[in-house]
Design a protein around this motif. Structure first.
Motif, mmCIF file in Angstrom:
data_model
loop_
_atom_site.group_PDB
_atom_site.id
_atom_site.type_symbol
_atom_site.label_atom_id
_atom_site.label_comp_id
_atom_site.label_asym_id
_atom_site.label_seq_id
_atom_site.Cartn_x
_atom_site.Cartn_y
_atom_site.Cartn_z
ATOM 1 N N ARG A 73 1.215 -1.532 0.327
ATOM 2 C CA ARG A 73 0.080 0.231 -0.403
ATOM 3 C C ARG A 73 0.974 1.253 -0.343
ATOM 4 N NH1 ARG A 73 -2.350 0.477 5.374
ATOM 5 N NH2 ARG A 73 -0.146 1.512 5.728
ATOM 6 N N ASP A 74 1.547 1.335 1.033
ATOM 7 C CA ASP A 74 2.763 2.677 1.343
ATOM 8 C C ASP A 74 3.367 2.628 -0.155
ATOM 9 O OD1 ASP A 74 1.519 2.962 3.402
ATOM 10 O OD2 ASP A 74 2.751 1.921 4.620
ATOM 11 N N SER A 77 1.656 3.612 -3.094
ATOM 12 C CA SER A 77 1.098 4.834 -2.793
ATOM 13 C C SER A 77 2.014 5.861 -2.724
ATOM 14 C CB SER A 77 0.551 5.030 -1.256
ATOM 15 O OG SER A 77 -0.776 4.811 -1.414
ATOM 16 N N ALA A 78 3.049 5.776 -3.069
ATOM 17 C CA ALA A 78 4.148 7.457 -3.313
ATOM 18 C C ALA A 78 4.481 6.787 -4.729
ATOM 19 C CB ALA A 78 5.351 6.033 -2.902
ATOM 20 N N PHE A 79 4.487 5.414 -5.327
ATOM 21 C CA PHE A 79 4.992 4.943 -6.570
ATOM 22 C C PHE A 79 3.806 6.085 -7.549
ATOM 23 C CE2 PHE A 79 6.382 0.960 -6.096
ATOM 24 C CZ PHE A 79 7.906 1.929 -5.154
ATOM 25 N N ALA A 80 2.197 6.001 -7.185
ATOM 26 C CA ALA A 80 1.311 6.774 -8.106
ATOM 27 C C ALA A 80 1.534 8.246 -7.851
ATOM 28 C CB ALA A 80 -0.154 5.986 -7.104
ATOM 29 N N ALA A 81 1.517 8.081 -6.700
ATOM 30 C CA ALA A 81 1.603 10.144 -5.921
ATOM 31 C C ALA A 81 2.542 10.785 -6.784
ATOM 32 C CB ALA A 81 2.060 10.343 -4.578
ATOM 33 N N ALA A 82 3.445 10.063 -7.333
ATOM 34 C CA ALA A 82 4.811 10.680 -7.862
ATOM 35 C C ALA A 82 3.962 11.001 -9.296
ATOM 36 C CB ALA A 82 5.815 9.729 -8.164
ATOM 37 N N GLN A 83 3.255 10.169 -9.663
ATOM 38 C CA GLN A 83 2.844 10.254 -11.317
ATOM 39 C C GLN A 83 1.538 10.614 -11.676
ATOM 40 O OE1 GLN A 83 4.425 6.440 -13.135
ATOM 41 N NE2 GLN A 83 3.557 5.915 -11.359
ATOM 42 N N LEU A 84 0.627 11.115 -10.198
ATOM 43 C CA LEU A 84 -0.870 12.121 -10.571
ATOM 44 C C LEU A 84 -0.631 13.392 -9.846
ATOM 45 C CD1 LEU A 84 -2.486 8.669 -9.074
ATOM 46 C CD2 LEU A 84 -2.499 9.498 -11.477
ATOM 47 N N ASP A 85 -1.006 13.955 -10.018
ATOM 48 C CA ASP A 85 -1.687 15.593 -9.979
ATOM 49 C C ASP A 85 -2.237 15.715 -8.674
ATOM 50 O OD1 ASP A 85 -0.399 16.257 -12.814
ATOM 51 O OD2 ASP A 85 -2.475 16.696 -13.541
ATOM 52 N N GLY A 86 -3.051 14.894 -8.391
ATOM 53 C CA GLY A 86 -3.243 15.757 -6.627
ATOM 54 C C GLY A 86 -2.681 14.650 -5.510
ATOM 55 N N GLU A 168 6.844 2.555 8.736
ATOM 56 C CA GLU A 168 5.963 3.137 8.777
ATOM 57 C C GLU A 168 5.642 4.628 8.124
ATOM 58 O OE1 GLU A 168 4.949 3.295 12.392
ATOM 59 O OE2 GLU A 168 4.215 0.962 12.782
ATOM 60 N N ASP A 169 7.061 4.951 8.483
ATOM 61 C CA ASP A 169 7.725 6.479 7.531
ATOM 62 C C ASP A 169 7.618 5.751 5.886
ATOM 63 O OD1 ASP A 169 8.821 8.995 7.122
ATOM 64 O OD2 ASP A 169 10.451 9.112 7.967
ATOM 65 N N PRO A 170 6.265 6.957 5.447
ATOM 66 C CA PRO A 170 6.047 7.275 4.326
ATOM 67 C C PRO A 170 7.568 7.852 3.219
ATOM 68 C CG PRO A 170 4.392 8.408 4.921
ATOM 69 C CD PRO A 170 5.478 8.172 6.473
ATOM 70 N N LYS A 171 8.035 8.711 4.156
ATOM 71 C CA LYS A 171 9.254 8.945 3.453
ATOM 72 C C LYS A 171 10.379 7.245 3.024
ATOM 73 C CE LYS A 171 9.553 14.011 5.257
ATOM 74 N NZ LYS A 171 9.009 13.899 4.264
#
Length: 187
Positions: A73-74, A77-86, A168-171
């Protein structure tokens, strides 16, 4: 800290799990099984498709969230976030409630299919497919959505079934996101 308090996989991976968490450590433990898995992920999430790479990563993150697989999930989520405007806020909104998230009706319909396939492939109904088609989803998009949901359910069970570490850290997932976006999954 990770989902498993002992922070040790069920089997000895022969690596520093903090340096190689989740499926990364499993890839190092058994590279001959990792290659076809990573090749599949590369085709599903990065190959040319009418769904964007970010949208396909979002489906993977959504399925992994539903399966409660923290690492997948995490990371996705990071891979999607890096490629989506939102970015990450959009990904989190989708994982919590795709019906209320700011996404296209087509993607929302595909996520309904992914949710059904995650539970049991037989839950993907003709009505769900018809609803996705009504939102202009193509047969290829429907096919790939089901396969992403099925593949990520397997990946989730693989990662959690061996109790791998999930930071646990999203970074912790950001550097990998940069590499995946630039170079993909191929081993």
């Amino acid at each position: 800290m990770c989902r498993y308090p002992e922070t040790v996989a069920h089997i000895d991976l022969g690596i520093d799990e903090k340096q190689y968490p989740g499926i990364i450590g499993l890839r190092m433990y058994r590279p001959e099984t990792a290659k076809p898995l990573y090749d599949l992920a590369d085709v599903l999430l990065r190959a040319p498709n009418s769904l964007s790479r970010g949208e396909r990563e979002l489906i993977a993150a959504y399925v992994s969230s539903g399966n409660e697989c923290d690492f997948c999930r995490d990371s996705h989520s990071a891979f999607a976030a890096a490629q989506l405007d939102g970015g990450l806020p959009l990904v989190r909104d989708v994982c919590v409630d795709p019906e209320a998230a700011d996404i296209s009706p087509k993607l929302r319909a595909l996520l309904r299919i992914a949710a059904a396939a995650r539970v049991d492939g037989r839950h993907v109904t003709a009505d769900l497919v018809a609803a996705a088609r009504a939102e202009s989803a193509t047969d290829l998009e429907i096919h790939d959505t089901v396969l992403i949901a099925a593949a990520f359910s397997m990946f989730n069970r693989y990662v959690d079934g061996l109790a791998t570490l999930a930071p646990e850290d999203p970074k912790a997932y950001e550097a990998t996101a940069v590499r995946i976006v630039e170079h993909g999954y191929t081993v």
